[in-house]
Design a protein around this motif. Structure first.
Motif, PDB file in Angstrom:
ATOM      1  N   LEU A  94       0.815  -1.222   0.000  1.00 39.02           N
ATOM      2  CA  LEU A  94       0.000   0.000   0.000  1.00 39.02           C
ATOM      3  C   LEU A  94       0.845   1.266   0.000  1.00 39.02           C
ATOM      4  CD1 LEU A  94      -2.830  -1.026   2.472  1.00 39.02           C
ATOM      5  CD2 LEU A  94      -3.056  -0.603   0.012  1.00 39.02           C
ATOM      6  N   ASP A  95       2.065   1.173   0.494  1.00 40.34           N
ATOM      7  CA  ASP A  95       2.916   2.365   0.585  1.00 40.34           C
ATOM      8  C   ASP A  95       3.134   3.002  -0.782  1.00 40.34           C
ATOM      9  OD1 ASP A  95       4.600   4.267   1.911  1.00 40.34           O
ATOM     10  OD2 ASP A  95       6.314   3.173   1.108  1.00 40.34           O
ATOM     11  N   GLU A  96       3.250   2.185  -1.815  1.00 43.05           N
ATOM     12  CA  GLU A  96       3.489   2.752  -3.140  1.00 43.05           C
ATOM     13  C   GLU A  96       2.270   3.497  -3.683  1.00 43.05           C
ATOM     14  OE1 GLU A  96       3.108  -0.343  -6.635  1.00 43.05           O
ATOM     15  OE2 GLU A  96       4.107  -1.302  -4.933  1.00 43.05           O
ATOM     16  N   HIS A  97       1.101   3.311  -3.073  1.00 41.13           N
ATOM     17  CA  HIS A  97      -0.113   3.977  -3.536  1.00 41.13           C
ATOM     18  C   HIS A  97      -0.551   5.123  -2.620  1.00 41.13           C
ATOM     19  CE1 HIS A  97      -0.471   0.817  -6.472  1.00 41.13           C
ATOM     20  NE2 HIS A  97      -0.392  -0.084  -5.504  1.00 41.13           N
ATOM     21  N   THR A  98       0.115   5.281  -1.502  1.00 42.25           N
ATOM     22  CA  THR A  98      -0.281   6.297  -0.534  1.00 42.25           C
ATOM     23  C   THR A  98      -0.205   7.702  -1.118  1.00 42.25           C
ATOM     24  OG1 THR A  98       0.423   4.865   1.275  1.00 42.25           O
ATOM     25  CG2 THR A  98       0.153   7.173   1.796  1.00 42.25           C
ATOM     26  N   ALA A  99       0.810   7.986  -1.895  1.00 43.61           N
ATOM     27  CA  ALA A  99       0.936   9.319  -2.499  1.00 43.61           C
ATOM     28  C   ALA A  99      -0.223   9.611  -3.435  1.00 43.61           C
ATOM     29  CB  ALA A  99       2.261   9.443  -3.239  1.00 43.61           C
ATOM     30  N   THR A 100      -0.671   8.611  -4.177  1.00 38.69           N
ATOM     31  CA  THR A 100      -1.809   8.786  -5.080  1.00 38.69           C
ATOM     32  C   THR A 100      -3.072   9.077  -4.295  1.00 38.69           C
ATOM     33  OG1 THR A 100      -0.780   7.220  -6.603  1.00 38.69           O
ATOM     34  CG2 THR A 100      -3.101   7.699  -6.952  1.00 38.69           C
ATOM     35  N   ILE A 101      -3.270   8.356  -3.198  1.00 38.33           N
ATOM     36  CA  ILE A 101      -4.436   8.595  -2.352  1.00 38.33           C
ATOM     37  C   ILE A 101      -4.356   9.992  -1.740  1.00 38.33           C
ATOM     38  CG2 ILE A 101      -5.581   7.886  -0.209  1.00 38.33           C
ATOM     39  CD1 ILE A 101      -4.776   4.981  -0.960  1.00 38.33           C
ATOM     40  N   LYS A 102      -3.164  10.369  -1.309  1.00 44.14           N
ATOM     41  CA  LYS A 102      -2.968  11.676  -0.690  1.00 44.14           C
ATOM     42  C   LYS A 102      -3.276  12.805  -1.673  1.00 44.14           C
ATOM     43  CE  LYS A 102       0.122  12.341   2.556  1.00 44.14           C
ATOM     44  NZ  LYS A 102       1.399  12.507   3.268  1.00 44.14           N
ATOM     45  N   GLN A 103      -2.977  12.616  -2.954  1.00 49.64           N
ATOM     46  CA  GLN A 103      -3.236  13.641  -3.967  1.00 49.64           C
ATOM     47  C   GLN A 103      -4.712  13.991  -4.053  1.00 49.64           C
ATOM     48  OE1 GLN A 103      -1.582  12.045  -7.576  1.00 49.64           O
ATOM     49  NE2 GLN A 103       0.241  13.329  -7.427  1.00 49.64           N
ATOM     50  N   LEU A 104      -5.575  13.038  -3.802  1.00 49.52           N
ATOM     51  CA  LEU A 104      -7.003  13.305  -3.828  1.00 49.52           C
ATOM     52  C   LEU A 104      -7.383  14.354  -2.789  1.00 49.52           C
ATOM     53  CD1 LEU A 104      -8.265  10.555  -5.407  1.00 49.52           C
ATOM     54  CD2 LEU A 104     -10.066  11.250  -3.853  1.00 49.52           C
ATOM     55  N   GLY A 105      -6.600  14.433  -1.705  1.00 47.46           N
ATOM     56  CA  GLY A 105      -6.895  15.374  -0.639  1.00 47.46           C
ATOM     57  C   GLY A 105      -6.387  16.779  -0.882  1.00 47.46           C
ATOM     58  N   THR A 106      -5.543  16.950  -1.881  1.00 47.48           N
ATOM     59  CA  THR A 106      -5.025  18.288  -2.149  1.00 47.48           C
ATOM     60  C   THR A 106      -5.997  19.024  -3.045  1.00 47.48           C
ATOM     61  OG1 THR A 106      -3.743  17.496  -4.028  1.00 47.48           O
ATOM     62  CG2 THR A 106      -2.608  17.597  -1.918  1.00 47.48           C
ATOM     63  N   PRO A 107      -6.220  20.309  -2.755  1.00 47.06           N
ATOM     64  CA  PRO A 107      -7.151  21.065  -3.587  1.00 47.06           C
ATOM     65  C   PRO A 107      -6.631  21.160  -5.014  1.00 47.06           C
ATOM     66  CG  PRO A 107      -6.333  22.392  -1.742  1.00 47.06           C
ATOM     67  CD  PRO A 107      -5.652  21.067  -1.684  1.00 47.06           C
ATOM     68  N   PRO A 108      -7.541  21.158  -5.987  1.00 43.98           N
ATOM     69  CA  PRO A 108      -7.085  21.244  -7.373  1.00 43.98           C
ATOM     70  C   PRO A 108      -6.424  22.590  -7.633  1.00 43.98           C
ATOM     71  CG  PRO A 108      -9.483  21.339  -7.242  1.00 43.98           C
ATOM     72  CD  PRO A 108      -8.973  21.074  -5.853  1.00 43.98           C
ATOM     73  N   ALA A 109      -5.551  22.611  -8.624  1.00 42.72           N
ATOM     74  CA  ALA A 109      -4.868  23.852  -8.986  1.00 42.72           C
ATOM     75  C   ALA A 109      -5.899  24.867  -9.459  1.00 42.72           C
ATOM     76  CB  ALA A 109      -3.853  23.579 -10.081  1.00 42.72           C
ATOM     77  N   ALA A 110      -5.563  26.125  -9.304  1.00 44.48           N
ATOM     78  CA  ALA A 110      -6.482  27.187  -9.712  1.00 44.48           C
ATOM     79  C   ALA A 110      -6.798  27.043 -11.196  1.00 44.48           C
ATOM     80  CB  ALA A 110      -5.856  28.539  -9.434  1.00 44.48           C
ATOM     81  N   VAL A 111      -8.069  27.194 -11.514  1.00 54.57           N
ATOM     82  CA  VAL A 111      -8.500  27.056 -12.891  1.00 54.57           C
ATOM     83  C   VAL A 111      -8.208  28.357 -13.632  1.00 54.57           C
ATOM     84  CG1 VAL A 111     -10.472  26.629 -14.388  1.00 54.57           C
ATOM     85  CG2 VAL A 111     -10.320  25.497 -12.169  1.00 54.57           C
ATOM     86  N   SER A 112      -7.553  28.233 -14.753  1.00 51.81           N
ATOM     87  CA  SER A 112      -7.199  29.391 -15.565  1.00 51.81           C
ATOM     88  C   SER A 112      -8.414  29.853 -16.351  1.00 51.81           C
ATOM     89  CB  SER A 112      -6.062  29.015 -16.510  1.00 51.81           C
ATOM     90  OG  SER A 112      -5.813  30.069 -17.393  1.00 51.81           O
ATOM     91  N   THR A 113      -8.594  31.170 -16.452  1.00 56.12           N
ATOM     92  CA  THR A 113      -9.720  31.710 -17.210  1.00 56.12           C
ATOM     93  C   THR A 113      -9.373  31.877 -18.678  1.00 56.12           C
ATOM     94  OG1 THR A 113      -9.047  33.944 -16.628  1.00 56.12           O
ATOM     95  CG2 THR A 113     -10.726  32.902 -15.238  1.00 56.12           C
ATOM     96  N   THR A 114      -8.107  31.814 -19.015  1.00 62.70           N
ATOM     97  CA  THR A 114      -7.711  31.925 -20.417  1.00 62.70           C
ATOM     98  C   THR A 114      -7.738  30.546 -21.047  1.00 62.70           C
ATOM     99  OG1 THR A 114      -5.378  31.690 -19.849  1.00 62.70           O
ATOM    100  CG2 THR A 114      -6.230  33.936 -20.030  1.00 62.70           C
ATOM    101  N   PRO A 115      -8.297  30.475 -22.263  1.00 62.77           N
ATOM    102  CA  PRO A 115      -8.358  29.147 -22.901  1.00 62.77           C
ATOM    103  C   PRO A 115      -6.957  28.666 -23.260  1.00 62.77           C
ATOM    104  CG  PRO A 115      -9.132  30.864 -24.403  1.00 62.77           C
ATOM    105  CD  PRO A 115      -8.868  31.519 -23.072  1.00 62.77           C
ATOM    106  N   PRO A 116      -6.747  27.374 -23.222  1.00 61.38           N
ATOM    107  CA  PRO A 116      -5.425  26.841 -23.567  1.00 61.38           C
ATOM    108  C   PRO A 116      -5.162  27.016 -25.057  1.00 61.38           C
ATOM    109  CG  PRO A 116      -6.985  25.060 -23.196  1.00 61.38           C
ATOM    110  CD  PRO A 116      -7.689  26.340 -22.846  1.00 61.38           C
ATOM    111  N   ASN A 117      -3.900  27.089 -25.407  1.00 60.53           N
ATOM    112  CA  ASN A 117      -3.519  27.185 -26.813  1.00 60.53           C
ATOM    113  C   ASN A 117      -3.869  25.886 -27.517  1.00 60.53           C
ATOM    114  OD1 ASN A 117      -2.446  29.727 -26.487  1.00 60.53           O
ATOM    115  ND2 ASN A 117      -0.420  28.947 -25.956  1.00 60.53           N
ATOM    116  N   PRO A 118      -4.377  25.989 -28.736  1.00 60.54           N
ATOM    117  CA  PRO A 118      -4.696  24.753 -29.457  1.00 60.54           C
ATOM    118  C   PRO A 118      -3.435  23.946 -29.748  1.00 60.54           C
ATOM    119  CG  PRO A 118      -5.259  26.712 -30.754  1.00 60.54           C
ATOM    120  CD  PRO A 118      -4.680  27.175 -29.461  1.00 60.54           C
ATOM    121  N   VAL A 119      -3.576  22.657 -29.655  1.00 58.86           N
ATOM    122  CA  VAL A 119      -2.452  21.761 -29.897  1.00 58.86           C
ATOM    123  C   VAL A 119      -2.854  20.805 -31.003  1.00 58.86           C
ATOM    124  CG1 VAL A 119      -0.961  20.015 -28.865  1.00 58.86           C
ATOM    125  CG2 VAL A 119      -1.772  21.940 -27.488  1.00 58.86           C
TER     126      VAL A 119
END
Length: 129
Positions: A94-119
């Motif tokens: 389980l130790d190898e998956h703890t970081a993944t589980i922990k990521q769920l608890g971190t708030p998402p990064a701020a959402v940008s209001t500018t649209p992304p550049n087309p790729v």
């Protein structure tokens, strides 16, 4: 004077009760809160699973000494040892998956209001007639 062994038994009962309460919290928790709870439970250094594993290891050493004295059958000692080994193995897995589980608890990064550049995409296929 209080019997110290009774105090330890009461402590074990209290911990078991608190685990049931924690389980209830987990069943009703938001994904973020659940990931915070599980991160603490699975913390390889000081987490709950590590603590239980150490407790079973100590119980195995107790069973070993009692088996050597003839007070417990050797099968009890062997079963306790296997349980400690299995818990350790589960904790390692389980130790190898703890970081993944922990990521769920971190708030998402701020959402940008500018649209992304087309790729450009490799999936775009153009036909000419």
């Amino acid at each position: 004077m209080t019997d110290p062994s009774n105090s330890a038994v009461n402590l074990a009962k209290d911990i078991a009760f608190r685990l049931r309460v924690l389980d209830e919290y987990l069943t009703e928790a938001t994904p973020r809160h659940a990931s915070e709870i599980l991160s603490e439970v699975l913390d390889i250094e000081n987490g709950l699973l590590t603590g239980v594993t150490h407790l079973v290891e100590t119980g195995s050493r107790f069973a070993q000494s009692q088996a050597h004295r003839g007070m417990l059958p050797p099968e009890v000692w062997l079963a306790m040892g296997r349980a400690a080994n299995e818990l350790h193995s589960v904790g390692t897995d389980l130790d190898e998956h703890t970081a993944t589980i922990k990521q769920l608890g971190t708030p998402p990064a701020a959402v940008s209001t500018t649209p992304p550049n087309p790729v450009a995409s490799a999936m775009v296929v153009r036909r000419s007639r």
